[in-house]
Scaffold this motif. Structure first.
Motif, PDB file in Angstrom:
ATOM      1  N   PHE A  88       2.949 -10.280   7.069  1.00  0.00           N
ATOM      2  CA  PHE A  88       2.301 -10.177   8.310  1.00  0.00           C
ATOM      3  C   PHE A  88       0.916  -9.811   8.935  1.00  0.00           C
ATOM      4  CE2 PHE A  88       6.418  -8.695   8.158  1.00  0.00           C
ATOM      5  CZ  PHE A  88       7.091  -9.369   9.236  1.00  0.00           C
ATOM      6  N   ASN A  92       2.703  -4.675   8.450  1.00  0.00           N
ATOM      7  CA  ASN A  92       3.309  -3.426   9.489  1.00  0.00           C
ATOM      8  C   ASN A  92       4.306  -2.508   7.893  1.00  0.00           C
ATOM      9  OD1 ASN A  92       2.970  -4.936  11.443  1.00  0.00           O
ATOM     10  ND2 ASN A  92       4.081  -6.189  10.723  1.00  0.00           N
ATOM     11  N   LEU A  93       3.357  -2.287   7.164  1.00  0.00           N
ATOM     12  CA  LEU A  93       4.161  -1.493   6.339  1.00  0.00           C
ATOM     13  C   LEU A  93       4.540   0.092   7.212  1.00  0.00           C
ATOM     14  CD1 LEU A  93       1.373  -1.553   3.587  1.00  0.00           C
ATOM     15  CD2 LEU A  93       3.632  -2.292   3.876  1.00  0.00           C
ATOM     16  N   LEU A  94       5.708   0.719   6.312  1.00  0.00           N
ATOM     17  CA  LEU A  94       6.039   1.996   7.045  1.00  0.00           C
ATOM     18  C   LEU A  94       5.101   3.336   6.687  1.00  0.00           C
ATOM     19  CD1 LEU A  94       9.477   1.430   5.853  1.00  0.00           C
ATOM     20  CD2 LEU A  94       8.885   1.012   8.392  1.00  0.00           C
ATOM     21  N   MET A  95       4.815   3.397   7.641  1.00  0.00           N
ATOM     22  CA  MET A  95       3.168   4.498   7.429  1.00  0.00           C
ATOM     23  C   MET A  95       3.881   5.681   6.962  1.00  0.00           C
ATOM     24  SD  MET A  95       1.042   2.569   8.234  1.00  0.00           S
ATOM     25  CE  MET A  95      -0.776   3.964   8.357  1.00  0.00           C
ATOM     26  N   GLN A  96       5.204   5.996   6.623  1.00  0.00           N
ATOM     27  CA  GLN A  96       5.078   7.771   7.026  1.00  0.00           C
ATOM     28  C   GLN A  96       6.786   7.440   5.765  1.00  0.00           C
ATOM     29  OE1 GLN A  96       4.329  10.129   8.163  1.00  0.00           O
ATOM     30  NE2 GLN A  96       3.895   9.422  10.297  1.00  0.00           N
ATOM     31  N   ARG A  97       6.359   6.652   4.902  1.00  0.00           N
ATOM     32  CA  ARG A  97       6.584   6.167   3.547  1.00  0.00           C
ATOM     33  C   ARG A  97       5.858   6.112   2.850  1.00  0.00           C
ATOM     34  NH1 ARG A  97      12.102   3.689   1.824  1.00  0.00           N
ATOM     35  NH2 ARG A  97      13.553   4.315   3.275  1.00  0.00           N
ATOM     36  N   PHE A 105      11.935  -0.350   0.489  1.00  0.00           N
ATOM     37  CA  PHE A 105      13.286   0.130   1.119  1.00  0.00           C
ATOM     38  C   PHE A 105      14.021  -1.207   1.142  1.00  0.00           C
ATOM     39  CE2 PHE A 105      13.256  -1.494   5.822  1.00  0.00           C
ATOM     40  CZ  PHE A 105      14.111  -0.488   6.266  1.00  0.00           C
ATOM     41  N   TYR A 137       0.328   7.042  -0.146  1.00  0.00           N
ATOM     42  CA  TYR A 137       0.219   6.362   1.703  1.00  0.00           C
ATOM     43  C   TYR A 137      -0.038   5.462   2.140  1.00  0.00           C
ATOM     44  CZ  TYR A 137       4.013  10.277   1.601  1.00  0.00           C
ATOM     45  OH  TYR A 137       4.754  11.360   1.617  1.00  0.00           O
ATOM     46  N   ALA A 139      -1.867   4.251   4.872  1.00  0.00           N
ATOM     47  CA  ALA A 139      -2.853   5.302   5.652  1.00  0.00           C
ATOM     48  C   ALA A 139      -3.784   4.992   4.581  1.00  0.00           C
ATOM     49  CB  ALA A 139      -2.772   6.175   6.196  1.00  0.00           C
ATOM     50  N   ARG A 153       6.793  -5.659  -1.257  1.00  0.00           N
ATOM     51  CA  ARG A 153       7.543  -5.194  -1.226  1.00  0.00           C
ATOM     52  C   ARG A 153       8.420  -6.622  -0.231  1.00  0.00           C
ATOM     53  NH1 ARG A 153       7.146  -2.789   5.046  1.00  0.00           N
ATOM     54  NH2 ARG A 153       6.491  -5.248   5.863  1.00  0.00           N
TER      55      ARG A 153
ATOM     56  N   VAL B 133       6.656  -2.975  12.645  1.00  0.00           N
ATOM     57  CA  VAL B 133       6.928  -2.565  11.992  1.00  0.00           C
ATOM     58  C   VAL B 133       8.910  -3.094  12.251  1.00  0.00           C
ATOM     59  CG1 VAL B 133       7.903  -0.337  11.002  1.00  0.00           C
ATOM     60  CG2 VAL B 133       5.586  -1.013  11.661  1.00  0.00           C
ATOM     61  N   GLU B 155       9.933   6.789  11.214  1.00  0.00           N
ATOM     62  CA  GLU B 155       8.224   6.323  11.269  1.00  0.00           C
ATOM     63  C   GLU B 155       8.054   7.164  12.726  1.00  0.00           C
ATOM     64  OE1 GLU B 155       6.536   4.015  10.067  1.00  0.00           O
ATOM     65  OE2 GLU B 155       7.024   4.787   8.783  1.00  0.00           O
ATOM     66  N   LYS B 230       1.719  11.417   7.890  1.00  0.00           N
ATOM     67  CA  LYS B 230       1.331  10.670   6.373  1.00  0.00           C
ATOM     68  C   LYS B 230       0.348   9.582   6.688  1.00  0.00           C
ATOM     69  CE  LYS B 230       4.025  13.024   4.756  1.00  0.00           C
ATOM     70  NZ  LYS B 230       3.848  14.610   3.649  1.00  0.00           N
ATOM     71  N   ARG B 233      -5.131  10.888   6.986  1.00  0.00           N
ATOM     72  CA  ARG B 233      -6.274  10.396   5.762  1.00  0.00           C
ATOM     73  C   ARG B 233      -6.773  11.925   5.370  1.00  0.00           C
ATOM     74  NH1 ARG B 233      -8.057   5.115   6.709  1.00  0.00           N
ATOM     75  NH2 ARG B 233      -8.241   5.632   9.030  1.00  0.00           N
TER      76      ARG B 233
END
Ligand code: ATP
Ligand code: MG
Lengths: 334, 259
Positions: A88, A92-97, A105, A137, A139, A153, B133, B155, B230, B233
């Motif tokens: 995309f 659209n990655l999982l930000m908390q992984r 995933f 991460y 971010a 992914r 997401v 998330e 997470k 930064r």
């Protein structure tokens, strides 16, 4: 092979039904990098989302290797979607992984054992050139790096098809190139069919073998990139290929001729030859040539004097040249 | 001077280690708050999730009438003032616990008042997630259940922790009202001893301890929310996240009435 047959999609809106796709027919062969290009709002995203049924077409069929996706049960469709990956514009990655866990995933949901998944994810990070970002991460990454993780992914489920919806539109030109190279490399090495959605000519030129031009929900032209881009036959095609072209004010100039280069060299000193060999003074009104897959393509608009006899000579000369077509333009091109 | 203080009957009472003392009141307050929060989440969390995923274009669309019923129940419960609710649920407490007074009995109205509040807090947290997401997860062949457990909830973890903080300190302060129906804890201490028996020291000490407890849990919540996020930064991000969390907690807490 992916076949879209008489695909239509309408959205109910406040002003009634809006037709985003109208009787779209497309055939995409295995191993192709197929570009779908169109202006904003043309229906590109809707079209690509119909291929994995994120959007259910109102009418028509989506056939993958002859199997109609619309007829699948929800569970069978989920199974099928694992073979049709998507990337995309916004990654659209999982930000908390972590990156590694992001790549794990798709394998996690497919029930691949954890150790095996992590091993494979590490290999994929190598493939996309980010072996040192496993524990980072998303971010912490740049846009280009995020897209690389998203590509890794997407590859994790060993897909047959990779759908790219404006995958480079959020990136700068240099990063765009490197991501396109990566996609091309993946296509060549793994034989994955790639569908590239974009509004940028340059992206299609860079990696696609075939292209479809989409405008207001209609497929206007399809063919190889060379065919379509060297001589767009429709208004929509011309607007995309020559975005800066405006209707010509032919003041003083007698006749206008559009020369279309179809491979070979566009650097031919054509105007000079016209003057020397035919004694016709032509002026370049506009030139727009490009190099696609190593060959020169593009158009040049030249002005010829009013004199019928001179025009005749010039046309005869131009027509005798290989790798180009000539058409006379009437005063108002658009 | 100190001696004089130590002779004061109110201070003596506060320092007792049995069920009359301050320590026990703090324990009771925490006990009621923790149990109520726990059950409020057991009911409220699934409801909050359903409110989001059950929408027409959600990942698990539910029948419209079911959504309407759910939303109506939540809205009605949220608009009943807590003092009234405590009285109204007395029969329910009697049914569940065989008693309608005492510390345990205050837990029932707290749960009934808090679970709709929790449902809305959870709902607000889940709505912050980027729809892209979820779409990506769908394109990978996730089932609705996998999307909920592996994408939506993880998330929104930082925001959920923010909400948990809000819920916890709101329930803590509402629990203080439970003194009115014979429950224990700091609120009852302030009300029944401090106010009605005019024991001013006890009144002020219990109020101050309540305020301190709220502050402690608020800062624990902020830390947890920021630490687990997470997306952060830099130090600047961290400060921003902390401010956002504090603002959320402040805005979502209600003036005691209905939660
Ligand atoms: N869910 C929807 N409801 C109503 N209209 C929609 C919906 N999704 C898309 N459309 C409309 O369909 C048309 C095509 O949208 P689409 O997103 O496919 O365009 P696009 O070619 O991808 O454009 P862009 O380059 O801006 O992404 C637009 O006019 C859009 O407003
Ligand atoms: Mg789009």
């Amino acid at each position: 092979m992916i076949e879209l047959r008489n695909l239509s999609k309408t959205f109910p809106t406040e002003e009634g039904l809006f037709t985003a796709l109208d009787q779209v027919n497309l055939t995409i062969r295995d191993g192709d990098i197929y570009g779908i290009i169109g202006m904003s709002g043309a229906g590109k995203s809707t079209l690509v989302r119909c291929i994995n049924l994120l959007e259910r077409p109102t009418e028509g069929q989506v056939l993958i290797d002859g199997e109609d996706l619309m007829s699948l049960s929800p569970a069978a469709l989920r199974e099928k979607r694992r073979k049709i990956s998507m990337i995309f514009q916004q990654f659209n990655l999982l930000m908390q992984r972590t990156c590694l866990d992001n790549i794990c995933f798709p394998m996690e949901i497919a029930g691949v054992p954890k150790a095996k998944a992590r091993q494979r994810a590490k290999e994929l990070l190598e493939v996309v050139g980010l072996p040192d970002k496993a524990e980072a991460y998303p971010a912490m990454l740049s846009g280009g790096q995020k897209q690389r993780v998203a590509i890794a992914r997407a590859l994790a489920s060993d897909p047959q098809v990779l759908l790219c919806d404006e995958a480079t539109s959020a990136l700068d030109p240099t990063t765009t190139r490197s991501i396109l190279r990566l996609i091309q490399d993946i296509n060549r090495r793994l034989g994955i069919t790639v569908i590239v959605i974009t509004h940028e000519m340059a992206v299609v030129e860079e990696i696609c073998s075939h292209v479809a031009i989409l405008d207001h929900g209609h497929v206007m032209e399809t063919g190889t990139v060379e065919e379509v881009f060297s001589n767009p036959k429709t208004e929509a095609g011309r607007k995309l290929v020559y975005p800066d072209e405006t209707p010509q004010e032919a003041s003083g100039q007698g006749r206008m001729v559009r020369i279309v280069f179809k491979g070979g060299s566009s650097q031919q000193p054509l105007i000079a030859s016209l003057a020397i060999d035919c004694g016709v003074k032509a002026s370049i009104l506009r030139a727009n040539t490009k190099t696609i897959n190593g060959q020169a393509f593009g158009t040049m608009l030249i002005g010829l004097p009013e004199d019928e006899e001179q025009v005749g000579r010039a046309m005869a000369y131009l027509n005798s040249q290989p790798n180009l077509t000539v058409e006379e333009e009437t005063g108002n091109a658009e | 001077m100190l001696n004089e203080w130590m002779q004061n009957p109110e201070v003596i009472r506060l320092l007792q280690l049995n069920s009359d003392g301050l320590l026990f009141a703090i324990w009771e307050t925490l006990y009621v708050t923790i149990i109520s929060t726990l059950f409020a989440y057991v009911i409220g969390l699934p409801l909050g999730v359903l409110a989001v995923v059950g929408e027409e274009n959600g990942v698990l669309p539910l029948p419209k009438w079911l959504m309407a019923v759910m939303n109506t129940v939540i809205n009605i419960l949220r608009s009943v003032p807590f003092l009234i609710l405590m009285v109204v649920v007395i029969p329910l407490s009697r049914l569940i616990l065989q008693t309608s007074i005492g510390t345990n009995a205050t837990i029932v109205p707290l749960i009934v008042a808090a679970f709709p509040f929790v449902a809305r807090l959870v709902e607000a947290s889940l709505r912050e997630i980027d729809s892209g997401v979820i779409e990506a997860a769908q394109s990978m062949g996730c089932s609705p259940f996998q999307i909920i457990t592996k994408v939506i909830l993880p998330e929104s973890r930082p925001s959920l922790i923010s909400g948990l903080t809000t819920a916890f300190i709101t329930i803590l302060s509402y629990g203080a009202m439970a003194g009115a129906i014979g429950g224990g804890g700091l609120g009852s201490m302030a009300l029944n001893l401090g106010y009605q028996r005019r024991m001013n020291i006890i009144l002020w000490v219990s109020v101050v301890v309540l305020v301190i407890l709220v502050q402690i849990f608020q800062s624990i919540g902020t830390r947890a929310a920021v630490r687990t996020d997470k997306r952060i930064r830099s130090q600047a991000d961290k400060k921003k996240a902390r401010d956002r969390h504090k603002k959320n907690v402040r805005q979502q807490r209600r003036f005691p009435g209905a939660m």
